[in-house]
Design a protein around this motif. Structure first.
Motif, PDB file in Angstrom:
ATOM      1  N   UNK A   1     -12.969  19.629  49.631  1.00 31.31           N
ATOM      2  CA  UNK A   1     -12.903  18.737  50.824  1.00 31.31           C
ATOM      3  C   UNK A   1     -12.390  19.521  52.200  1.00 31.31           C
ATOM      4  N   UNK A   2     -13.030  19.563  53.371  1.00 29.42           N
ATOM      5  CA  UNK A   2     -12.671  20.084  54.597  1.00 29.42           C
ATOM      6  C   UNK A   2     -12.121  21.288  54.314  1.00 29.42           C
ATOM      7  N   UNK A   3     -13.358  22.161  53.740  1.00 26.75           N
ATOM      8  CA  UNK A   3     -12.906  23.594  53.664  1.00 26.75           C
ATOM      9  C   UNK A   3     -12.207  24.012  52.644  1.00 26.75           C
TER      10      UNK A   3
ATOM     11  N   UNK B   1     -13.887  -0.747  48.018  1.00 27.72           N
ATOM     12  CA  UNK B   1     -14.168  -1.445  49.387  1.00 27.72           C
ATOM     13  C   UNK B   1     -13.718  -0.696  50.606  1.00 27.72           C
ATOM     14  N   UNK B   2     -12.430  -0.054  50.769  1.00 25.63           N
ATOM     15  CA  UNK B   2     -12.011   0.881  51.563  1.00 25.63           C
ATOM     16  C   UNK B   2     -12.875   1.959  51.889  1.00 25.63           C
ATOM     17  N   UNK B   3     -13.186   2.709  50.917  1.00 24.17           N
ATOM     18  CA  UNK B   3     -14.389   3.730  51.055  1.00 24.17           C
ATOM     19  C   UNK B   3     -15.279   3.520  51.782  1.00 24.17           C
ATOM     20  N   UNK B   4     -16.093   2.320  51.356  1.00 24.40           N
ATOM     21  CA  UNK B   4     -17.304   1.925  51.762  1.00 24.40           C
ATOM     22  C   UNK B   4     -17.051   1.403  53.137  1.00 24.40           C
ATOM     23  N   UNK B   5     -16.114   0.923  53.725  1.00 23.23           N
ATOM     24  CA  UNK B   5     -15.885   0.408  54.768  1.00 23.23           C
ATOM     25  C   UNK B   5     -15.395   1.377  55.923  1.00 23.23           C
ATOM     26  N   UNK B   6     -14.967   2.633  55.350  1.00 24.01           N
ATOM     27  CA  UNK B   6     -14.469   3.599  56.325  1.00 24.01           C
ATOM     28  C   UNK B   6     -13.048   3.256  56.637  1.00 24.01           C
TER      29      UNK B   6
ATOM     30  N   UNK C   1      -2.887   7.782  33.026  1.00 27.23           N
ATOM     31  CA  UNK C   1      -3.126   9.266  33.525  1.00 27.23           C
ATOM     32  C   UNK C   1      -1.927   9.988  33.390  1.00 27.23           C
ATOM     33  N   UNK C   2      -1.677  11.147  32.910  1.00 26.63           N
ATOM     34  CA  UNK C   2      -0.736  11.934  33.114  1.00 26.63           C
ATOM     35  C   UNK C   2      -1.312  13.193  34.180  1.00 26.63           C
ATOM     36  N   UNK C   3      -0.618  13.431  35.156  1.00 26.26           N
ATOM     37  CA  UNK C   3      -0.812  14.641  36.136  1.00 26.26           C
ATOM     38  C   UNK C   3      -0.053  15.623  35.907  1.00 26.26           C
ATOM     39  N   UNK C   4      -0.406  16.792  35.452  1.00 25.95           N
ATOM     40  CA  UNK C   4       0.220  17.914  35.171  1.00 25.95           C
ATOM     41  C   UNK C   4       0.617  19.075  36.626  1.00 25.95           C
ATOM     42  N   UNK C   5      -0.178  18.896  37.646  1.00 26.06           N
ATOM     43  CA  UNK C   5       0.041  19.485  38.819  1.00 26.06           C
ATOM     44  C   UNK C   5       1.726  19.273  39.061  1.00 26.06           C
ATOM     45  N   UNK C   6       2.284  20.505  39.538  1.00 27.53           N
ATOM     46  CA  UNK C   6       3.830  20.393  40.132  1.00 27.53           C
ATOM     47  C   UNK C   6       3.629  19.822  41.584  1.00 27.53           C
ATOM     48  N   UNK C   7       2.569  20.271  42.350  1.00 31.75           N
ATOM     49  CA  UNK C   7       2.581  19.787  43.758  1.00 31.75           C
ATOM     50  C   UNK C   7       1.061  19.464  43.804  1.00 31.75           C
ATOM     51  N   UNK C   8       1.096  18.442  45.067  1.00 32.48           N
ATOM     52  CA  UNK C   8      -0.134  17.819  45.281  1.00 32.48           C
ATOM     53  C   UNK C   8      -0.272  18.119  46.734  1.00 32.48           C
ATOM     54  N   UNK C   9      -1.544  19.203  46.959  1.00 33.04           N
ATOM     55  CA  UNK C   9      -1.402  19.749  48.456  1.00 33.04           C
ATOM     56  C   UNK C   9      -2.504  18.932  49.243  1.00 33.04           C
ATOM     57  N   UNK C  10      -2.844  17.741  48.600  1.00 37.20           N
ATOM     58  CA  UNK C  10      -4.056  17.138  49.499  1.00 37.20           C
ATOM     59  C   UNK C  10      -3.828  15.745  48.895  1.00 37.20           C
ATOM     60  N   UNK C  11      -4.642  14.780  49.295  1.00 41.40           N
ATOM     61  CA  UNK C  11      -4.993  13.354  49.061  1.00 41.40           C
ATOM     62  C   UNK C  11      -5.071  13.530  47.431  1.00 41.40           C
ATOM     63  N   UNK C  12      -4.291  12.414  47.088  1.00 41.10           N
ATOM     64  CA  UNK C  12      -4.801  11.949  45.654  1.00 41.10           C
ATOM     65  C   UNK C  12      -5.212  10.684  45.294  1.00 41.10           C
ATOM     66  N   UNK C  13      -6.495  10.267  44.941  1.00 40.42           N
ATOM     67  CA  UNK C  13      -6.906   8.969  44.699  1.00 40.42           C
ATOM     68  C   UNK C  13      -7.482   8.763  43.223  1.00 40.42           C
ATOM     69  N   UNK C  14      -7.813   7.695  43.042  1.00 40.13           N
ATOM     70  CA  UNK C  14      -8.661   7.531  41.663  1.00 40.13           C
ATOM     71  C   UNK C  14      -9.615   8.446  41.262  1.00 40.13           C
ATOM     72  N   UNK C  15     -10.705   8.783  42.359  1.00 43.01           N
ATOM     73  CA  UNK C  15     -11.621   9.326  42.035  1.00 43.01           C
ATOM     74  C   UNK C  15     -11.271  11.002  41.774  1.00 43.01           C
ATOM     75  N   UNK C  16     -10.157  11.424  41.862  1.00 43.04           N
ATOM     76  CA  UNK C  16      -9.624  12.603  41.403  1.00 43.04           C
ATOM     77  C   UNK C  16      -9.314  12.721  39.860  1.00 43.04           C
ATOM     78  N   UNK C  17      -9.269  11.529  39.293  1.00 45.19           N
ATOM     79  CA  UNK C  17      -8.472  11.336  38.001  1.00 45.19           C
ATOM     80  C   UNK C  17      -9.660  11.114  37.054  1.00 45.19           C
TER      81      UNK C  17
ATOM     82  N   UNK D   1     -12.612  10.416  54.454  1.00 45.57           N
ATOM     83  CA  UNK D   1     -13.352  10.683  55.456  1.00 45.57           C
ATOM     84  C   UNK D   1     -13.440  12.310  55.912  1.00 45.57           C
ATOM     85  N   UNK D   2     -14.085  12.974  55.060  1.00 48.21           N
ATOM     86  CA  UNK D   2     -15.139  12.752  54.569  1.00 48.21           C
ATOM     87  C   UNK D   2     -14.828  12.795  52.905  1.00 48.21           C
TER      88      UNK D   2
END
Length: 164
Positions: free
Chosen positions: A119-121, A74-79, A148-164, A85-86
């Protein structure tokens, strides 16, 4: 011994789920999740231990049921989610799929995953492993739990459900 036909069906289900996410077909994607589905991405407590109980430890993402995912869509669709974004372009890769029968009639499916996104270049990646609980639903399946188990040591950007 695992049934090769079941192995094929489960792999195709996971591939289709990934393709729906990559295509941002949110209605079809959400429909794969049971309304009572638990969705959990724990936080690492130490180098080799992560939070086991989302009610007692920190989680990067925790939804007790599908409404958490529905709210994100819902939040994605309504901006209303500036972090989307993007929206990033994603490519979800799934491998090493292992299936076991659970005592409750559901399947426990474990897999490795790797998501590439742009995203964003910037091009980045997340990777890890996942455990699904799947229940039969007609000719397909419904996800009743995604851990889900995320194995990255660092998260350099946004992390959301659509990444997993």
């Amino acid at each position: 011994m695992m049934n090769p036909q079941l192995q094929y069906q489960i792999e195709q289900f996971l591939y289709a789920k990934s393709a729906l996410c990559d295509a941002q077909d949110w209605d079809a994607y959400l429909d794969l999740f049971d309304e009572h589905c638990e969705y959990h991405l724990p936080q690492w407590d130490s180098e080799h231990e992560y939070t086991q109980d989302p009610k007692r430890g920190m989680s990067l993402i925790y939804y007790a049921n599908r409404s958490g995912l529905e709210d994100r869509v819902f939040r994605i669709r309504t901006g209303k989610a500036a972090s989307t974004i993007p929206m990033p372009r994603t490519a979800h890769l799934i491998n090493n799929v292992r299936i076991a029968q659970r005592d409750d009639g559901q399947l426990e499916v474990k897999a490795n995953w790797h998501t590439l996104f742009h995203r964003l270049g910037m091009s980045e990646q997340f990777f890890g492993y996942v455990t699904y609980h799947l229940k039969p639903a007609g000719e397909s399946w419904k996800i009743t739990r995604k851990h889900i188990v995320l194995l990255n040591d660092t998260i350099n950007s946004v992390l959301d459900f659509y990444h997993l």
